[in-house]
Motif scaffolding. Structure first.
Motif, PDB file in Angstrom:
ATOM      1  N   LEU A 160       0.820  -1.208   0.000  1.00 21.35           N
ATOM      2  CA  LEU A 160       0.000   0.000   0.000  1.00 21.35           C
ATOM      3  C   LEU A 160       0.853   1.256   0.000  1.00 21.35           C
ATOM      4  O   LEU A 160       0.526   2.243  -0.676  1.00 21.35           O
ATOM      5  N   ARG A 161       1.947   1.235   0.741  1.00 21.06           N
ATOM      6  CA  ARG A 161       2.843   2.406   0.732  1.00 21.06           C
ATOM      7  C   ARG A 161       3.443   2.620  -0.653  1.00 21.06           C
ATOM      8  O   ARG A 161       3.530   3.758  -1.138  1.00 21.06           O
ATOM      9  N   GLU A 162       3.872   1.535  -1.281  1.00 21.48           N
ATOM     10  CA  GLU A 162       4.477   1.656  -2.613  1.00 21.48           C
ATOM     11  C   GLU A 162       3.465   2.183  -3.622  1.00 21.48           C
ATOM     12  O   GLU A 162       3.795   3.027  -4.473  1.00 21.48           O
ATOM     13  N   ILE A 163       2.236   1.694  -3.531  1.00 20.58           N
ATOM     14  CA  ILE A 163       1.198   2.174  -4.449  1.00 20.58           C
ATOM     15  C   ILE A 163       0.920   3.653  -4.205  1.00 20.58           C
ATOM     16  O   ILE A 163       0.808   4.442  -5.147  1.00 20.58           O
ATOM     17  N   ALA A 164       0.801   4.044  -2.924  1.00 21.96           N
ATOM     18  CA  ALA A 164       0.533   5.448  -2.602  1.00 21.96           C
ATOM     19  C   ALA A 164       1.620   6.359  -3.149  1.00 21.96           C
ATOM     20  O   ALA A 164       1.344   7.443  -3.686  1.00 21.96           O
ATOM     21  N   LEU A 165       2.882   5.937  -3.018  1.00 19.85           N
ATOM     22  CA  LEU A 165       3.996   6.769  -3.494  1.00 19.85           C
ATOM     23  C   LEU A 165       4.002   6.899  -5.012  1.00 19.85           C
ATOM     24  O   LEU A 165       4.529   7.874  -5.550  1.00 19.85           O
ATOM     25  N   GLY A 166       3.410   5.929  -5.700  1.00 20.01           N
ATOM     26  CA  GLY A 166       3.396   5.971  -7.155  1.00 20.01           C
ATOM     27  C   GLY A 166       2.201   6.681  -7.750  1.00 20.01           C
ATOM     28  O   GLY A 166       2.087   6.789  -8.975  1.00 20.01           O
ATOM     29  N   LEU A 167       1.298   7.172  -6.906  1.00 18.40           N
ATOM     30  CA  LEU A 167       0.078   7.826  -7.381  1.00 18.40           C
ATOM     31  C   LEU A 167       0.200   9.346  -7.308  1.00 18.40           C
ATOM     32  O   LEU A 167       0.893   9.880  -6.434  1.00 18.40           O
TER      33      LEU A 167
END
Length: 376
Positions: A50-57
């Motif tokens: 979830l952190r990785e996805i958030a950083l990529g958005l």
């Protein structure tokens, strides 16, 4: 994710083998593969995912929803710090209403308590008007052994919607109530839960909604979750409506003993369960277009029908035979397996073979779910 879905191929993967690289494409990927996916069926994403996805958005409402998912699913101090950094970013800031919504989540009692602000958390819980918010802090307080505070907030639930009337199971059952079993299990007990259970009978709200105490199923489940195995077995032995409550308790404890290496204790528990296992009861067949209502609502044309054995109890037959075999009681396991009927006998005998071959208890092959009810 379903086979063939690009979501199952990895982060940002799209149909055709491409990768979502633009902000618009990444938001579309997150919405389709994360926010709209059935997380109950396919598993909740890890905090790192979830952190990785958030950083990529890009900074927007989709990112805010992912951050909220991180808090709800992994609301520890690390997750809270990560979200606070995203809220306070000066470059590419989140929309004001998204930041306000995330701050509101972080101000809930459970998040305040996890961040070390106990008094603020209790003050927030006293002011709260939502059952879920108060229930969550009760779980945390009870699990941490802060029993006095947990009982205080529990008593406030009587004025918090939704109310569950005066039926005890509604308040403590798994369907929206305060399900204390989530605090532990036989394999990973929460010993602090025992202190909370001991204090409950003196609670004003508990006396009102559960004047006769918890029903046998819930009480045994909570005793197992608290690691009070002897008490759980003793209470289950008192139940006369079904032997499966005792069988379930013995199985849970037996598997725990097996995994800890105590095969002798596990075998003794399995043998006790086998001694009280009743013959399989298929119930009355439903004929033609007769609805299942006729099984519980008798009429002159449709007399009451026997429900037969519950699916979960049938599964316990398989698990009991498997546990016997896994503890070295192959003779007893095979004898019990041969007493079963239809396809259940074949699966039960396969469990004996698996146990004799030294497979772990978790290696359930074949699964009981592969049997059709008509085969039993």
């Amino acid at each position: 994710m379903p086979m063939g879905s690009p979501c199952a191929l990895g982060l940002w993967r799209q149909d055709g083998g491409g990768e979502a690289k633009t902000p618009k494409d990444r938001e579309a990927w997150a919405q389709a593969c994360l926010l709209r996916r059935d997380v109950d069926l396919f598993g909740f994403p890890s905090a790192n995912e979830l952190r990785e996805i958030a950083l990529g958005l890009p900074a927007g409402r989709i990112k805010g929803a992912v951050l909220a998912m991180l808090l709800r699913g992994h609301g520890d101090a690390d997750a809270q710090r990560f979200v606070m950094v995203e809220i306070n970013k000066k470059e590419f800031p989140l929309p004001d209403d998204v930041r306000d919504a995330l701050r509101k989540v972080l101000a809930e009692p459970a998040f305040l308590y996890r961040s070390g602000q106990k008094e603020e958390a209790l003050a927030s819980a006293r002011k709260s008007r939502t059952f879920a918010s108060r229930a969550e802090i009760i779980y945390i307080l009870a699990g941490a052994g802060d029993t006095d505070a947990a009982i205080e907030i529990f008593n406030l639930l009587g004025s918090t919607p939704p109310r569950f009337g005066d039926e005890c199971f509604g308040w403590f059952g798994p369907f929206g109530g305060l399900d204390l079993s989530r605090l532990g299990s036989a394999s990973a007990p929460s010993h602090a839960l025992g202190a909370f259970i001991d204090r409950l009978p003196a609670s004003a709200l508990f006396r009102k909604v559960c004047p006769s105490g918890l029903n046998a199923d819930l009480f045994v489940e909570y005793l197992l979750a608290a690691g009070r195995f002897d008490e759980a077995i003793a209470r289950a032995r008192q139940e006369r409506t079904t032997p499966f409550l005792l069988i379930d308790a013995l199985l849970n404890i037996g598997v725990t003993r097996l995994r800890s290496g105590d095969h002798g204790a596990a075998q003794a528990l399995a043998k006790e369960a086998a001694a009280v296992l009743p013959p399989f009861d298929p119930g009355d067949p439903i004929v033609g277009a007769r609805s299942t209502d006729s099984m519980t609502d008798p009429t002159p044309d449709h007399p009451a029908r026997k429900q037969g054995e519950r699916e979960g109890d049938t599964r316990r037959r398989f698990e009991l035979i498997q546990l016997l075999a896994a503890t070295g009681a192959a003779t007893e396991a095979e004898a019990l397996a041969r007493k079963q009927t239809g396809a259940l006998r074949a699966v039960a005998l396969s469990a004996v073979v698996a146990g004799a071959a030294g497979l772990r208890f978790d290696d359930k092959a074949p699964m009981l779910s592969t049997i059709d009810a008509d085969d039993l």
